[in-house]
Design an enzyme around this catalytic site. Structure first.
Site, PDB file in Angstrom:
ATOM      1  N   THR B 175       0.873  -1.191   0.000  1.00  0.00           N
ATOM      2  CA  THR B 175       0.000   0.000   0.000  1.00  0.00           C
ATOM      3  C   THR B 175       0.906   1.237   0.000  1.00  0.00           C
ATOM      4  O   THR B 175       1.364   1.661  -1.047  1.00  0.00           O
ATOM      5  CB  THR B 175      -0.982   0.038   1.185  1.00  0.00           C
ATOM      6  OG1 THR B 175      -0.274  -0.096   2.405  1.00  0.00           O
ATOM      7  CG2 THR B 175      -2.016  -1.081   1.069  1.00  0.00           C
ATOM      8  N   LYS B 201       3.533  -6.799   4.129  1.00  0.00           N
ATOM      9  CA  LYS B 201       3.319  -5.381   3.815  1.00  0.00           C
ATOM     10  C   LYS B 201       3.113  -4.671   5.133  1.00  0.00           C
ATOM     11  O   LYS B 201       2.662  -5.273   6.114  1.00  0.00           O
ATOM     12  CB  LYS B 201       2.141  -5.174   2.855  1.00  0.00           C
ATOM     13  CG  LYS B 201       0.782  -5.566   3.331  1.00  0.00           C
ATOM     14  CD  LYS B 201       0.001  -4.562   4.107  1.00  0.00           C
ATOM     15  CE  LYS B 201       0.150  -3.160   3.622  1.00  0.00           C
ATOM     16  NZ  LYS B 201      -0.577  -2.237   4.567  1.00  0.00           N
ATOM     17  N   THR B 212      -0.470  -7.969  13.836  1.00  0.00           N
ATOM     18  CA  THR B 212       0.200  -6.719  13.490  1.00  0.00           C
ATOM     19  C   THR B 212       0.112  -6.200  12.065  1.00  0.00           C
ATOM     20  O   THR B 212       0.187  -5.021  11.865  1.00  0.00           O
ATOM     21  CB  THR B 212       1.696  -6.763  13.857  1.00  0.00           C
ATOM     22  OG1 THR B 212       1.806  -7.106  15.221  1.00  0.00           O
ATOM     23  CG2 THR B 212       2.385  -5.485  13.618  1.00  0.00           C
ATOM     24  N   GLU B 298       6.143   4.199   7.485  1.00  0.00           N
ATOM     25  CA  GLU B 298       5.748   5.395   6.739  1.00  0.00           C
ATOM     26  C   GLU B 298       6.616   6.581   7.163  1.00  0.00           C
ATOM     27  O   GLU B 298       6.604   6.985   8.323  1.00  0.00           O
ATOM     28  CB  GLU B 298       4.264   5.699   6.948  1.00  0.00           C
ATOM     29  CG  GLU B 298       3.385   4.748   6.143  1.00  0.00           C
ATOM     30  CD  GLU B 298       1.900   4.911   6.426  1.00  0.00           C
ATOM     31  OE1 GLU B 298       1.118   4.436   5.592  1.00  0.00           O
ATOM     32  OE2 GLU B 298       1.530   5.476   7.460  1.00  0.00           O
ATOM     33  N   ASN B 427      -0.060  10.433   5.913  1.00  0.00           N
ATOM     34  CA  ASN B 427      -1.308  10.072   6.578  1.00  0.00           C
ATOM     35  C   ASN B 427      -2.316  11.205   6.660  1.00  0.00           C
ATOM     36  O   ASN B 427      -3.486  10.968   6.953  1.00  0.00           O
ATOM     37  CB  ASN B 427      -1.011   9.509   7.961  1.00  0.00           C
ATOM     38  CG  ASN B 427      -0.453   8.116   7.833  1.00  0.00           C
ATOM     39  OD1 ASN B 427      -1.132   7.231   7.340  1.00  0.00           O
ATOM     40  ND2 ASN B 427       0.797   7.933   8.212  1.00  0.00           N
ATOM     41  N   SER B 432      -6.452  10.551  -0.757  1.00  0.00           N
ATOM     42  CA  SER B 432      -6.644  11.425  -1.916  1.00  0.00           C
ATOM     43  C   SER B 432      -5.993  10.835  -3.161  1.00  0.00           C
ATOM     44  O   SER B 432      -5.254   9.887  -3.100  1.00  0.00           O
ATOM     45  CB  SER B 432      -6.084  12.797  -1.625  1.00  0.00           C
ATOM     46  OG  SER B 432      -4.765  12.685  -1.189  1.00  0.00           O
TER      47      SER B 432
END
Lengths: 432, 432
Positions: B175, B201, B212, B298, B427, B432
């Site tokens: 993702t 992932k 998790t 991230e 985040n 979008s």
């Protein structure tokens, strides 16, 4: 000192917050307050605040539950234990250095601050509460703090009881706060007019389940120590323990209350008919003060009220609200004005309390009085009007309603802010 | 689709992570894998991955503890319950839509995915595990998913067993991941060579205390279902449950394991002498795979190993490590390369476990083999060489040692990353 990187939009937002700073107030009798720049912070920034009560006051405090309690927390607790919550004359607060994880030397420093204020108030026994906020792990510069206390107490005009003195005192306890947090109000009990004034500092390391941050409020009502303690505990449980900025619990969190009785009237005890009135007044006041901490959360651009309904207990409802409030994903979505309600559900689901997934509902409640926007109803997603959602998320204030559907009917309110680039900037560079 | 705002430095950092993507591998026999772009994600991005086993396999899985379990979690658990962990033929994973909080319709969709794969493998009963990852609260586009599954199974060359097929499969489940997470290795038991391959992932909604995230690993060793289940549980407890990116627990987290026995040899049960060897191999493998999730957290710019020693129990040691790993203040300090160790102590202190403040020590352990930098020794702060601290914090990798001083002697390891502007960007704008 703090280096802040305001983007133009953040600077604008911070400027708007001036509406939360009062221009006048109604302050309790018999307290003199003030602050000065001791030199601990650079650039002549206020960093040392003092409050002296003209009459010995009842006092109570709630402290951090962190295992590494800062020296001022340990020392203030000892002072209160020794005096039984009676005869407190002063509160001294420094900002810029937390005097936390500073070993035996740090305890000695905190005790010296207490003794220095005791000398000013002419007290033979320890009668001062001490609080510190700032960086952890550094020793206090006592060569600046002790003369600073003397100067505050002995220079005419530095301490006083008017609005400007209270505002200066509130400024003296700021760290990364962008505005001073000062609230005051008057109320009447049995025909006697009393006042309440409260100060707080917040911004970072703010999380519930404890005293949460640095603050104190004082009243000129006559309140017995035991009554003051139980009222404070109730008030904090429904205010400072219901806010969150970043989920971190500080080593220094302390909320204290002083009642000097300077306005006269009968002493209020837990058995007094007026006890419940005072509890209600102080709790509402405490909520107002605690919400200012959220308004000024580090980097915050949003003020979010979480209302969790239909939980099995108040504790469950608050746990769900806290879980949402501390979710980095939820907070960044709010910052991005993204109606990503899945993250609200996700954080609800890992709060560790009973929920009924097929009866769970989530809505946005606009604060302008316009219609509720339902996002999830009884576990089924609504076909959300994204344009309407975006419209609602444009506002600074937002209420989110989560109904857990357990049939228990218990609810809680909680206040939090979003998580922005500015938060990372502030905290990536705090000590520089 | 995701809109990413890479600063030049972040883009550089992401590019460097290509060193974590293997260029070859040693893959288990009897599995065919692949992925394609079904159209759920825009711009022809891979979003549907399939694994088929040539022989019915033993299977086990651990799932999220979130109360709002996604439809694929509910359905995969039902499939495993019904078959008793035997006779599993396939695993299907889509990315871009989590099929979570999608009500009855979502369950129907997940079951349709299982049935579509069952048709491909010619199974009369449900023998497929299904996983989904992406946005919560949106229905799957089944008009794209079902034809996509058929195309994957029926188009020659789309499924296969070589390195490129495994890498494509790993890409299909990404993702916000910036690189595919694929690990493989070979090992020998009783003279038979076996292989292990694993995919994961991660990136966001990563927190311990559960399965998790999304991942699976497969082996061609013959493992009885009960043995596979107990090995998987142990491995996850010491790997995926010891990592954290942002402290959010997803509704979809699933780690599954398949063992098809295609390499031959005697079946491994919990009583087999080789059981412990296999457990050790899979646990180490699982740690390697889970660490890749942290590497690609991230917005992460740092890979931090937390080692907590001298706790009363393994659980206590892990709780302290998790508390530090999930502290926004700690994570932003790491991002800012700030040796603000007070935040480490602070998060240790609110972890809710026994510590001995006067015997607590904290050090930075550089990963280049140079000398440890002591920050706190037996509760007393060291006079820290800030230049040396900055030097250590320049490196991407860092180990932090926290000794709790309880005398209990138990320890845990935990892996986490920092908290950057990029995390907020990702985040704040995920949908979008």
């Amino acid at each position: 000192m703090l280096k802040r990187f305001f983007s133009s939009s953040t600077a604008k937002m911070a400027a708007d917050k001036s509406r939360f700073v009062p221009t006048s107030g109604s302050y309790p009798k018999g307290f003199n307050v003030g602050a000065l720049a001791s030199g601990v912070k650079k650039n002549s920034t206020l960093d040392l605040a003092l409050l002296l009560s003209e009459k010995p006051a009842s006092a109570a405090a709630v402290f951090t539950t962190n295992k590494y309690k800062a020296a001022p927390v340990v020392v203030s607790r000892q002072v209160l234990d020794q005096c039984g919550g009676e005869g407190i004359n002063g509160v001294v607060i420094n900002s810029g250095c937390a005097n936390a994880v500073t070993g035996e030397g740090g305890l000695k420093d905190a005790r010296s601050m207490v003794a220095q204020v005791d000398k000013l108030s002419g007290s033979a026994t320890a009668s001062t509460l001490v609080m510190s906020t700032g960086v952890i792990g550094q020793r206090l510069q006592m060569d600046k703090i002790l003369p600073g206390i003397d100067k505050l107490g002995q220079t005419p005009g530095l301490l006083g009881s008017d609005h400007d003195h209270w505002l200066t005192c509130a400024k003296g306890i700021m760290t990364t706060d962008t505005f001073p947090k000062l609230v005051s109000k008057s109320f009447e009990i049995d025909g006697v007019q009393y006042s309440l004034a409260g100060l707080a500092k917040g911004a970072g390391m703010i999380c519930p389940n404890m005293a949460t941050l640095l603050g104190f409020f004082v009243t000129d009502a006559p309140v017995a120590p035991a009554a003051l303690k139980s009222i404070l505990t109730h008030a904090v449980d429904h205010s400072f323990n219901c806010i969150s900025v970043d989920g971190d619990m500080s080593t220094n969190d302390t909320i204290s209350a002083l009642a000097n009785g300077a306005a006269g009237g009968n002493e209020i005890t837990e058995d007094s008919p007026s006890y419940e009135i005072l509890k209600h007044e102080i709790t509402a006041f405490s909520q107002q003060l605690s919400q200012l901490v959220v308004r000024d959360g580090e980097g915050a651009t949003k003020f979010i009220t979480l209302r969790v309904e239909d939980a099995l207990s108040y504790a469950d409802a608050r746990a769900v609200a806290a879980s949402i409030a501390n979710s980095a994903l939820f907070k960044t979505a709010m910052y991005g004005k993204d109606a990503n309600w899945g993250r609200i559900l996700c954080a609800t689901g890992y709060a560790g309390v009973e929920v009924e997934p097929t009866k769970t509902s989530v809505s946005f409640i606009p604060t302008d009085g316009s219609a509720e926007l339902k996002l999830l109803v009884d576990g089924e997603p609504e076909n959300v009007d994204e344009a309407r959602a975006s419209e609602i998320l444009e506002a600074e204030d937002l209420e989110i309603l989560v109904q857990l559907g357990t049939g228990g009917g218990q609810e809680a309110q909680f206040w939090t802010c979003d998580f922005s680039h500015e938060y990372v900037t502030i905290n990536g560079d705090y000590r520089s």
